[in-house]
Scaffold this active site. Sequence first.
Site, PDB file in Angstrom:
ATOM      1  N   ASP A 214      57.159  76.880 -60.235  1.00 55.40           N
ATOM      2  CA  ASP A 214      57.167  76.366 -61.603  1.00 55.40           C
ATOM      3  C   ASP A 214      55.775  75.824 -61.931  1.00 55.40           C
ATOM      4  OD1 ASP A 214      59.308  75.415 -63.838  1.00 55.40           O
ATOM      5  OD2 ASP A 214      57.684  73.945 -63.647  1.00 55.40           O
ATOM      6  N   LEU A 215      55.259  76.190 -63.091  1.00 57.75           N
ATOM      7  CA  LEU A 215      53.911  75.756 -63.468  1.00 57.75           C
ATOM      8  C   LEU A 215      53.891  74.270 -63.828  1.00 57.75           C
ATOM      9  CD1 LEU A 215      52.661  78.761 -65.625  1.00 57.75           C
ATOM     10  CD2 LEU A 215      52.017  78.191 -63.279  1.00 57.75           C
ATOM     11  N   ASP A 257      58.179  79.507 -67.568  1.00 62.67           N
ATOM     12  CA  ASP A 257      57.132  79.434 -66.538  1.00 62.67           C
ATOM     13  C   ASP A 257      57.742  79.304 -65.149  1.00 62.67           C
ATOM     14  OD1 ASP A 257      58.137  76.912 -67.088  1.00 62.67           O
ATOM     15  OD2 ASP A 257      56.278  75.885 -66.616  1.00 62.67           O
TER      16      ASP A 257
END
Length: 334
Positions: A214-215, A257
Amino acid sequence: MNVKILDDQVDLQVASTMENLLTELFHYRLQAEKLQKINALYQRMAGILDLPSMIETYSIWLMEFIDHELIGYHNPDRQRMHMFCSSHGPKRREAIQLAQEILEQPLNQLPNGARTAGFTVHQWVLNPVDCEGRLVILTEGKTMVEDELQFIDESLAIMAEPLKRALEYEEIFAQARRDSLTGMPNRFVFEDRINGMVEQARRYNRPLTLAALDLDHFKAVNDTMGHLMGDQVLKQVAAALKREIRLTDLLVRMGGDEFLLVLPDTNLQDAKFLTERLCLAVEQLNIETKAGKLAISIGLAEWQPDMTIQTWLEQADDILYQAKASGGAQVAIQ
């Protein structure tokens, strides 16, 4: 005129007429048999929607009439190549390698009927609308005669439309399984492949690790730079991640994301080493936001025989949460 001479002339005319009739009947019978064979091919092709099955079906059908070792097809515009070889062992490998080399080189580089590496090579250019391609047939120890070449010409006229249909179907199917923004496999691919990957790990007692990615600070990109810039950032991240993974790994974009990475034959420690490279790759994009530098958090969970896939996914997600809660830009393990 002598009656005997007249009778002889009549007999000759009758014999000539009968011979002509028999010749015509023989010709019509051959034509009917050929049409029957071609019709059988048409029926077999009617329900096929993928290129590998189509080439295999054509080869098996043709084998009834013309012996051959391999049939290969290449469409460079659509980047599709497939071969069906009836040989086994070293001969199979030799035939496939030769066919690939032939199909990747210019058409006129090797003339039809040429002998190379123990095989005779015959090639055809297929030109259905918007679907140009090349077909190669390898035979061993013989060159096709004119009747055989003409028979294949006629059969390929039947192949053209189903071949175009198969390529279009495969393209649509591939699009449905590919993330439209990044070009990465999507969740449908993950759901389709994960059971098989788990079964392989179970059967051969091999390690299998799942990474949830996950960004960090991606929301700040969308909020301050807009969604178009957010899309560009996701494309850059996807390209950076793909450069770092192995051919055997499965990396999918699950949405937004969020990504999942499945690492076959990889235990936790090796997975940590591999995924730390992903953190570095994202960091080196040097994308600054008001909330901080864009980074990625990763949670790792190794599959265990008593786990369901859902439990495994939840565990990786929980560990990812720990990584983000600890400041992000890091890999956390179970």
